[in-house]
Structure formats: C-alpha cells, structure tokens
Design an enzyme around this catalytic site. Structure first.
Site, PDB file in Angstrom:
ATOM      1  N   SER A  92     -11.574  13.868  -3.485  1.00 14.67           N
ATOM      2  CA  SER A  92     -12.610  12.874  -3.179  1.00 14.67           C
ATOM      3  C   SER A  92     -12.507  11.837  -4.639  1.00 14.67           C
ATOM      4  O   SER A  92     -12.444  12.384  -5.829  1.00 14.67           O
ATOM      5  CB  SER A  92     -13.814  13.518  -3.069  1.00 14.67           C
ATOM      6  OG  SER A  92     -14.130  14.274  -4.274  1.00 14.67           O
ATOM      7  N   LYS A 150       1.919   5.206  -9.790  1.00 19.50           N
ATOM      8  CA  LYS A 150       3.448   5.299  -9.770  1.00 19.50           C
ATOM      9  C   LYS A 150       3.906   6.444  -8.904  1.00 19.50           C
ATOM     10  O   LYS A 150       2.831   7.417  -8.363  1.00 19.50           O
ATOM     11  CB  LYS A 150       4.017   5.451 -11.071  1.00 19.50           C
ATOM     12  CG  LYS A 150       3.597   6.658 -11.807  1.00 19.50           C
ATOM     13  CD  LYS A 150       4.140   6.640 -13.056  1.00 19.50           C
ATOM     14  CE  LYS A 150       3.820   7.889 -14.077  1.00 19.50           C
ATOM     15  NZ  LYS A 150       4.373   7.823 -15.305  1.00 19.50           N
ATOM     16  N   HIS A 162       0.948  -1.172   0.138  1.00 19.04           N
ATOM     17  CA  HIS A 162      -0.006  -0.052   0.135  1.00 19.04           C
ATOM     18  C   HIS A 162       0.659   1.342  -0.060  1.00 19.04           C
ATOM     19  O   HIS A 162       2.226   1.112   0.251  1.00 19.04           O
ATOM     20  CB  HIS A 162      -0.986  -0.081   1.141  1.00 19.04           C
ATOM     21  CG  HIS A 162      -1.797  -0.946   1.246  1.00 19.04           C
ATOM     22  ND1 HIS A 162      -1.436  -2.218   2.011  1.00 19.04           N
ATOM     23  CD2 HIS A 162      -2.983  -1.558   0.658  1.00 19.04           C
ATOM     24  CE1 HIS A 162      -2.402  -3.231   1.967  1.00 19.04           C
ATOM     25  NE2 HIS A 162      -3.619  -2.596   1.092  1.00 19.04           N
ATOM     26  N   ARG A 185      -1.309  11.933 -13.943  1.00 17.11           N
ATOM     27  CA  ARG A 185      -0.250  12.507 -14.459  1.00 17.11           C
ATOM     28  C   ARG A 185       0.379  13.914 -13.682  1.00 17.11           C
ATOM     29  O   ARG A 185      -0.684  14.298 -13.182  1.00 17.11           O
ATOM     30  CB  ARG A 185      -0.250  12.859 -15.857  1.00 17.11           C
ATOM     31  CG  ARG A 185      -0.424  11.474 -16.746  1.00 17.11           C
ATOM     32  CD  ARG A 185      -0.888  11.979 -18.311  1.00 17.11           C
ATOM     33  NE  ARG A 185      -2.121  12.522 -18.512  1.00 17.11           N
ATOM     34  CZ  ARG A 185      -3.162  12.119 -18.653  1.00 17.11           C
ATOM     35  NH1 ARG A 185      -3.251  10.668 -18.680  1.00 17.11           N
ATOM     36  NH2 ARG A 185      -4.303  12.677 -18.716  1.00 17.11           N
TER      37      ARG A 185
END
Length: 228
Positions: free
Chosen positions: A128, A152, A117, A166
C-alpha cells in the site's frame, strides 16, 4: 470472458482471507468492479473509441476510487485489494497474477508521448502507498514494500523498500508481501553508525588515559641525590 471472470474470482479467494462467497466479490469488491470497467474501456480504446473509453474509465474511477487508464494492459489474475487511490497510467503493463494494495501509483516521469509508465512482470506484489515511477520493468516474483518509491529497474525475485527504493533481499518467493518481515536498511545503517561511534569513543578514552598517565609521569618530582 467466462474464463477471465473465473480467474478474477480465483485471485480474490486466494489472496483475501476475508472473502466468504462470490456474491461478496460481485457486490462489495471495488477492485473487481474496477477491472470490469477497465476491460470495457480497454476494448473501446483498442477500437479507437478514445473518448468513450476515457468516459467509461472515468465512470469507473467515480464509482470505485480506482483510476486505470483505458490504454493500460493488464494480465489475468490481477487483484486490487481495497483499492482506494490506486492509479495506473496509460502505458503501464501488468503481467499475470499481480497484486496491488490501496494507494499504489504506477506513474510516469515524462510528458513525452512515449512509453513512460512501468511494466510489471508476473506474480508481482506491491504494498500500500508504493509509487512506481518511470518506464522500467519490475521483474517476476518481485515485492515492493509499503510507501516505497521505486524509480529504477527491479530484477526478478527481489524485495524493494525505502525512499528511494533499494533492493534489500534477493531470491524472493512467490506469495504475499510479509510487511512485518521486511528488512529495514535505514535502521541497519544507523545501527552500524552507532557501533562505529562506540568504537571511536573507546579509542578516545584509551588515548585520553594514556595522555594522563604520561603527564603524571612528567610531573612526578625527581629524587634528590645525597651528598656524601
């Protein structure tokens, strides 16, 4: 313990303009209730009372709609606004003064019994519906836009939006996530494509006009020579 409660109250007053007094926080804030349950569940988990810790966590989930695994590590000044549907996994780690809005998931991408995690740095804000999935780090002062899916690592002081997420802005400042001011990379890409299409249309039109002029010149009859 008293200092921790003070930090919790301070976080709510700083990040929720709707709050009026401490009584509202104590009785009407599920994020505050969820953290009380988590601290008890986490203390039991650390002492290897795993079943009782999970049961305490499950009771907190039933009452608040917020699921925090008792193994998760959460720093001071943590604030969950509204909170319904928030899920925080077992190996998640959260730094100090972080804010999560409703529907956020700090989830894993592996079934292996390992770190699976995410780790959040300090002063991280997650909008949210965002999903942070995997055992990577979201750097200090970073912001994740609503409904983004981050898979990532995120450098410190970054703003991330989109699916998949991104980085659209670097050098983010500490503070609330201004959803209305987030850049839209998809809209920008579409605008660039539209500009390129317009440029190509102009070139095609110019070439077509040149071809028509050439054809008109070739079809023009040549004048007859006079016989002397």
């Amino acid at each position: 313990m008293l200092q921790t409660l003070k930090d919790d109250f301070k976080a709510v007053f700083e990040r929720d303009p709707a709050v009026r007094n401490i009584a509202e926080i104590i009785f009407c804030y599920p994020g505050f209730h969820a953290m009380l349950f988590h601290r008890l569940a986490h203390a039991l988990w650390q002492r290897k009372f795993f079943f009782v810790g999970r049961l305490t966590s499950h009771l907190g989930r039933f009452l608040t709609g917020i699921e925090i695994h008792p193994g998760a590590r959460i720093g001071r000044g943590f604030f969950i606004d509204h909170g319904m549907g928030v899920v925080i996994g077992e190996t998640a780690e959260i730094g100090e003064n972080c804010t999560l809005y409703h529907g956020v998931t700090l989830g894993g991408t592996s079934w292996a019994k390992e770190k699976r995690h995410p780790t959040l740095g300090n002063n991280v804000v997650i909008g949210s519906g965002a999903k942070i999935l995997g055992p990577f780090t979201v750097g200090d002062n970073s912001k994740i836009g609503s409904n983004s899916v981050v898979v990532k690592e995120v450098p410190p002081n970054s703003t991330v939006v989109g699916v998949p997420g991104r980085i659209v802005m670097a050098g983010a400042q500490k503070g609330d996530l201004e959803h209305g001011q987030l850049p839209d990379p998809e809209a920008k890409a579409i605008a660039c494509l539209f500009d390129q299409i317009q440029s190509l249309e102009r070139k095609v039109r110019e070439l077509t006009e040149e071809q028509e002029l050439l054809r008109a010149g070739q079809q023009k009859p040549t004048p007859k020579k006079k016989v002397s």
